[in-house]
Design a protein around this motif. Structure first.
Motif, PDB file in Angstrom:
ATOM      1  N   UNK A 152      -6.110 -18.737  39.584  1.00  0.00           N
ATOM      2  CA  UNK A 152      -5.356 -19.491  38.935  1.00  0.00           C
ATOM      3  C   UNK A 152      -3.831 -19.133  38.438  1.00  0.00           C
ATOM      4  N   UNK A 153      -2.854 -20.315  38.909  1.00  0.00           N
ATOM      5  CA  UNK A 153      -1.668 -19.497  38.213  1.00  0.00           C
ATOM      6  C   UNK A 153      -1.352 -19.390  36.740  1.00  0.00           C
ATOM      7  N   UNK A 154      -2.237 -20.258  36.034  1.00  0.00           N
ATOM      8  CA  UNK A 154      -2.501 -19.992  34.507  1.00  0.00           C
ATOM      9  C   UNK A 154      -3.357 -18.719  34.144  1.00  0.00           C
ATOM     10  N   UNK A 155      -2.589 -17.884  33.864  1.00  0.00           N
ATOM     11  CA  UNK A 155      -3.273 -16.439  33.823  1.00  0.00           C
ATOM     12  C   UNK A 155      -4.263 -16.735  32.350  1.00  0.00           C
ATOM     13  N   UNK A 156      -4.253 -17.563  31.406  1.00  0.00           N
ATOM     14  CA  UNK A 156      -5.034 -17.668  30.234  1.00  0.00           C
ATOM     15  C   UNK A 156      -6.459 -18.071  30.882  1.00  0.00           C
ATOM     16  N   UNK A 157      -6.490 -18.714  31.871  1.00  0.00           N
ATOM     17  CA  UNK A 157      -7.650 -19.299  32.372  1.00  0.00           C
ATOM     18  C   UNK A 157      -8.377 -18.391  33.562  1.00  0.00           C
ATOM     19  N   UNK A 158      -7.776 -17.418  34.119  1.00  0.00           N
ATOM     20  CA  UNK A 158      -8.326 -16.547  34.935  1.00  0.00           C
ATOM     21  C   UNK A 158      -9.633 -15.624  34.623  1.00  0.00           C
ATOM     22  N   UNK A 159      -9.804 -15.478  33.329  1.00  0.00           N
ATOM     23  CA  UNK A 159     -11.376 -14.909  32.909  1.00  0.00           C
ATOM     24  C   UNK A 159     -12.405 -15.918  33.152  1.00  0.00           C
ATOM     25  N   UNK A 160     -12.170 -16.823  32.453  1.00  0.00           N
ATOM     26  CA  UNK A 160     -13.203 -18.161  32.773  1.00  0.00           C
ATOM     27  C   UNK A 160     -13.370 -18.412  34.197  1.00  0.00           C
ATOM     28  N   UNK A 161     -12.184 -18.489  35.011  1.00  0.00           N
ATOM     29  CA  UNK A 161     -12.552 -18.851  36.356  1.00  0.00           C
ATOM     30  C   UNK A 161     -13.334 -17.825  37.073  1.00  0.00           C
ATOM     31  N   UNK A 162     -13.100 -16.380  36.851  1.00  0.00           N
ATOM     32  CA  UNK A 162     -13.889 -15.468  37.592  1.00  0.00           C
ATOM     33  C   UNK A 162     -15.436 -15.622  37.117  1.00  0.00           C
ATOM     34  N   UNK A 163     -15.384 -15.814  35.720  1.00  0.00           N
ATOM     35  CA  UNK A 163     -16.869 -15.804  35.079  1.00  0.00           C
ATOM     36  C   UNK A 163     -17.593 -16.847  35.767  1.00  0.00           C
TER      37      UNK A 163
END
Length: 218
Positions: free
Chosen positions: A171-182
């Motif tokens: 995701x371009x929104x870096x703050x969401x990347x941890x939740x995304x891969x989780x």
């Protein structure tokens, strides 16, 4: 064995054992811990894959009388307006705070429906090539409609993502990347799917910034 060791370090009382059990249970939900339990190998061929192999789009697999798309719109949108006489099912209006971009996107059924897609976080194609090709039609149908693997997102970003994994799209929104891969890890663990080597390395790289990231449950 791990519980006993933790309890020994903390003292051998009942409360120490309970604390140790809580610590183990918490660790078991950490994305980085679960990631290490997933098998790693190359993608299988895409032979035999089709959207139809996962059953009808947005089937009512939980038998609540609503199709999966409307279930996800009700879950992920705010300020939702429902269509009368649809048993609280059909979403007419709402606002999506897009997890992938952070943008607010108004939804009006029929007028702006294409602006909001329901994304398979682990794409159906990726799932097929990492183990789902070995499963029966019913399991594939359930997978395609599992809320754990679904998010309402901005349409063009869903199209950009395509069937990419964490190694090829984030995701371009870096703050969401941890939740995304989780969420991807949670889905792959739930359905015993494997990772490719580049996919795992990309996930590890993201999770270094958030070692306490836990898995979603829905």
């Amino acid at each position: 064995m791990l519980i006993a060791a933790l309890a020994l370090l903390a003292g051998s009382s009942f409360f120490a054992v309970a604390q140790a059990e809580d610590s183990v249970a918490g660790a078991a939900r950490l994305a980085v811990v679960v990631l290490e339990t997933l098998p790693v190998k190359g993608r299988a061929p895409k032979t035999g894959y089709s959207r139809e192999a996962f059953g009808p789009s947005w089937a009512d697999t939980d038998y609540n009388g609503c199709d999966t798309r409307n279930d996800m719109l009700r879950r992920d949108l705010v300020d939702v307006v429902l269509k009368p006489r649809t048993r609280g099912c059909v979403v007419l209006e709402g606002v999506l705070v897009d997890p992938y971009s952070g943008e607010e996107i108004p939804f009006i059924k029929g007028d702006s429906s294409d602006l909001i897609h329901i994304d398979h976080v682990v794409s159906l194609s990726n799932a097929w090539q990492t183990g789902m090709f070995q499963r029966g039609p019913e399991e594939r149908r359930i997978f395609a409609n599992d809320p754990l693997n679904l998010l309402a997102v901005q349409g063009w970003l869903n199209q950009q993502k395509g069937d990419g994994d964490a190694a090829t799209w984030l995701p371009p929104r870096k703050a969401y990347r941890c939740e995304f891969v989780a969420r991807q890890i949670a889905v792959k663990a739930a359905y015993s799917l494997w990772l490719t080597p580049p996919e795992k390395q990309a996930m590890l790289r993201i999770l270094r910034a958030c070692p306490g990231q836990t898995l979603p449950t829905r």
